[in-house]
Design a protein around this motif. Sequence first.
Motif, PDB file in Angstrom:
ATOM      1  N   MET A 189      -3.855   6.888   4.895  1.00 45.50           N
ATOM      2  CA  MET A 189      -3.759   7.038   6.343  1.00 45.50           C
ATOM      3  C   MET A 189      -4.649   6.030   7.060  1.00 45.50           C
ATOM      4  SD  MET A 189      -3.533  11.162   6.834  1.00 45.50           S
ATOM      5  CE  MET A 189      -4.087  11.021   8.504  1.00 45.50           C
ATOM      6  N   ILE A 190      -5.866   5.860   6.579  1.00 48.27           N
ATOM      7  CA  ILE A 190      -6.791   4.915   7.221  1.00 48.27           C
ATOM      8  C   ILE A 190      -6.256   3.496   7.119  1.00 48.27           C
ATOM      9  CG2 ILE A 190      -9.102   3.929   7.121  1.00 48.27           C
ATOM     10  CD1 ILE A 190     -10.021   6.706   6.077  1.00 48.27           C
ATOM     11  N   LEU A 191      -5.832   3.107   5.920  1.00 52.48           N
ATOM     12  CA  LEU A 191      -5.310   1.757   5.727  1.00 52.48           C
ATOM     13  C   LEU A 191      -4.042   1.537   6.552  1.00 52.48           C
ATOM     14  CD1 LEU A 191      -5.521  -0.959   4.273  1.00 52.48           C
ATOM     15  CD2 LEU A 191      -4.143   0.036   2.429  1.00 52.48           C
ATOM     16  N   SER A 192      -3.171   2.516   6.582  1.00 49.63           N
ATOM     17  CA  SER A 192      -1.933   2.383   7.363  1.00 49.63           C
ATOM     18  C   SER A 192      -2.227   2.268   8.856  1.00 49.63           C
ATOM     19  CB  SER A 192      -1.020   3.579   7.119  1.00 49.63           C
ATOM     20  OG  SER A 192      -0.618   3.601   5.779  1.00 49.63           O
ATOM     21  N   LEU A 193      -3.158   3.074   9.346  1.00 51.03           N
ATOM     22  CA  LEU A 193      -3.520   2.980  10.765  1.00 51.03           C
ATOM     23  C   LEU A 193      -4.097   1.613  11.092  1.00 51.03           C
ATOM     24  CD1 LEU A 193      -4.979   6.477  11.582  1.00 51.03           C
ATOM     25  CD2 LEU A 193      -2.989   5.385  12.591  1.00 51.03           C
ATOM     26  N   SER A 230       0.834  -1.207   0.000  1.00 50.28           N
ATOM     27  CA  SER A 230       0.000   0.000   0.000  1.00 50.28           C
ATOM     28  C   SER A 230       0.866   1.253   0.000  1.00 50.28           C
ATOM     29  CB  SER A 230      -0.959  -0.002   1.185  1.00 50.28           C
ATOM     30  OG  SER A 230      -0.262   0.131   2.399  1.00 50.28           O
ATOM     31  N   ALA A 231       1.990   1.221   0.707  1.00 51.50           N
ATOM     32  CA  ALA A 231       2.893   2.369   0.700  1.00 51.50           C
ATOM     33  C   ALA A 231       3.469   2.592  -0.692  1.00 51.50           C
ATOM     34  CB  ALA A 231       4.017   2.160   1.708  1.00 51.50           C
ATOM     35  N   TYR A 232       3.818   1.523  -1.373  1.00 54.37           N
ATOM     36  CA  TYR A 232       4.340   1.647  -2.739  1.00 54.37           C
ATOM     37  C   TYR A 232       3.289   2.252  -3.670  1.00 54.37           C
ATOM     38  CZ  TYR A 232       6.101   0.482  -7.336  1.00 54.37           C
ATOM     39  OH  TYR A 232       6.513   0.552  -8.631  1.00 54.37           O
ATOM     40  N   VAL A 233       2.061   1.743  -3.608  1.00 55.07           N
ATOM     41  CA  VAL A 233       0.987   2.275  -4.446  1.00 55.07           C
ATOM     42  C   VAL A 233       0.738   3.746  -4.110  1.00 55.07           C
ATOM     43  CG1 VAL A 233      -1.494   2.113  -4.928  1.00 55.07           C
ATOM     44  CG2 VAL A 233      -0.096   0.046  -4.837  1.00 55.07           C
ATOM     45  N   PHE A 234       0.762   4.083  -2.845  1.00 53.26           N
ATOM     46  CA  PHE A 234       0.552   5.463  -2.424  1.00 53.26           C
ATOM     47  C   PHE A 234       1.654   6.369  -2.966  1.00 53.26           C
ATOM     48  CE2 PHE A 234       1.207   8.768   0.903  1.00 53.26           C
ATOM     49  CZ  PHE A 234       0.056   9.489   0.664  1.00 53.26           C
ATOM     50  N   VAL A 274       3.006  13.117   0.798  1.00 54.93           N
ATOM     51  CA  VAL A 274       3.442  11.823   1.332  1.00 54.93           C
ATOM     52  C   VAL A 274       4.018  11.986   2.727  1.00 54.93           C
ATOM     53  CG1 VAL A 274       5.104   9.953   1.035  1.00 54.93           C
ATOM     54  CG2 VAL A 274       3.849  10.810  -0.926  1.00 54.93           C
ATOM     55  N   LEU A 275       4.929  12.923   2.889  1.00 54.19           N
ATOM     56  CA  LEU A 275       5.573  13.108   4.188  1.00 54.19           C
ATOM     57  C   LEU A 275       4.563  13.521   5.251  1.00 54.19           C
ATOM     58  CD1 LEU A 275       8.190  13.049   5.765  1.00 54.19           C
ATOM     59  CD2 LEU A 275       8.526  15.444   5.155  1.00 54.19           C
ATOM     60  N   GLY A 276       3.640  14.414   4.901  1.00 54.27           N
ATOM     61  CA  GLY A 276       2.619  14.839   5.861  1.00 54.27           C
ATOM     62  C   GLY A 276       1.734  13.687   6.294  1.00 54.27           C
ATOM     63  N   SER A 277       1.347  12.834   5.362  1.00 55.18           N
ATOM     64  CA  SER A 277       0.511  11.679   5.697  1.00 55.18           C
ATOM     65  C   SER A 277       1.244  10.699   6.597  1.00 55.18           C
ATOM     66  CB  SER A 277       0.063  10.964   4.426  1.00 55.18           C
ATOM     67  OG  SER A 277      -0.772  11.779   3.663  1.00 55.18           O
ATOM     68  N   ILE A 278       2.495  10.467   6.288  1.00 59.35           N
ATOM     69  CA  ILE A 278       3.279   9.519   7.089  1.00 59.35           C
ATOM     70  C   ILE A 278       3.475  10.061   8.512  1.00 59.35           C
ATOM     71  CG2 ILE A 278       5.565   8.469   7.329  1.00 59.35           C
ATOM     72  CD1 ILE A 278       5.555   8.158   4.269  1.00 59.35           C
ATOM     73  N   VAL A 279       3.738  11.363   8.628  1.00 58.90           N
ATOM     74  CA  VAL A 279       3.909  11.961   9.957  1.00 58.90           C
ATOM     75  C   VAL A 279       2.617  11.848  10.754  1.00 58.90           C
ATOM     76  CG1 VAL A 279       4.279  14.152  11.164  1.00 58.90           C
ATOM     77  CG2 VAL A 279       5.793  13.486   9.290  1.00 58.90           C
ATOM     78  N   ARG A 280       1.476  12.128  10.132  1.00 57.71           N
ATOM     79  CA  ARG A 280       0.193  12.013  10.841  1.00 57.71           C
ATOM     80  C   ARG A 280      -0.070  10.577  11.279  1.00 57.71           C
ATOM     81  NH1 ARG A 280      -1.078  16.193   7.220  1.00 57.71           N
ATOM     82  NH2 ARG A 280      -1.749  14.804   5.556  1.00 57.71           N
ATOM     83  N   VAL A 281       0.235   9.627  10.426  1.00 54.22           N
ATOM     84  CA  VAL A 281       0.030   8.215  10.775  1.00 54.22           C
ATOM     85  C   VAL A 281       0.907   7.836  11.975  1.00 54.22           C
ATOM     86  CG1 VAL A 281       0.442   5.852   9.982  1.00 54.22           C
ATOM     87  CG2 VAL A 281      -0.768   7.451   8.521  1.00 54.22           C
TER      88      VAL A 281
END
Length: 151
Positions: free
Chosen positions: A123-127, A31-35, A44-51
């Motif tokens: 973010m939802i899938l990663s969480l 999922s990270a690769y597809v994202f 990308v960086l903002g989403s990863i930091v929030r997660v």
Amino acid sequence: MAQAFDFTRLRRLTVIHAVVQLFLLILLAGSAYVFLVKVPSASVLGSIVRVVVIQLALFYPIYKFAGADAEREVASSAPHLTTDEQNALRRKRVFSDIVKGALFIFFVVFTLRAPGAPAVQFMILSLFLLSYLCYFQCFNQVAKRLMRQKS
């Protein structure tokens, strides 16, 4: 003479958890690769930091929940449990399974109802994946520690 605990079932459960963790890690990497392919690098960086921040906030409750589950499983490995003790452990196990199922349903519904923005979906899938990975890691760690103490 005290009889030893029978941890056969719990050892098998930790192996199953390890396999599930591997599968979840593969899903997370995919999922990270597809994202990364779909989304511009600025978000990308903002989403990863929030997660990561949300996952850090969720760690302690997940750890406590997994620890309680591991303690219950170790307690159920004790020899000569009375019927009342078995019923109490079964009720706790059913309640825990209901909570885990409700969280799974929450993430599925939240994913389906969330806005279609790739950053939000990621973010939802990663969480979801990180929360369940955290649960399995904590469960295995606490269960192995308790098995060493009781052996």
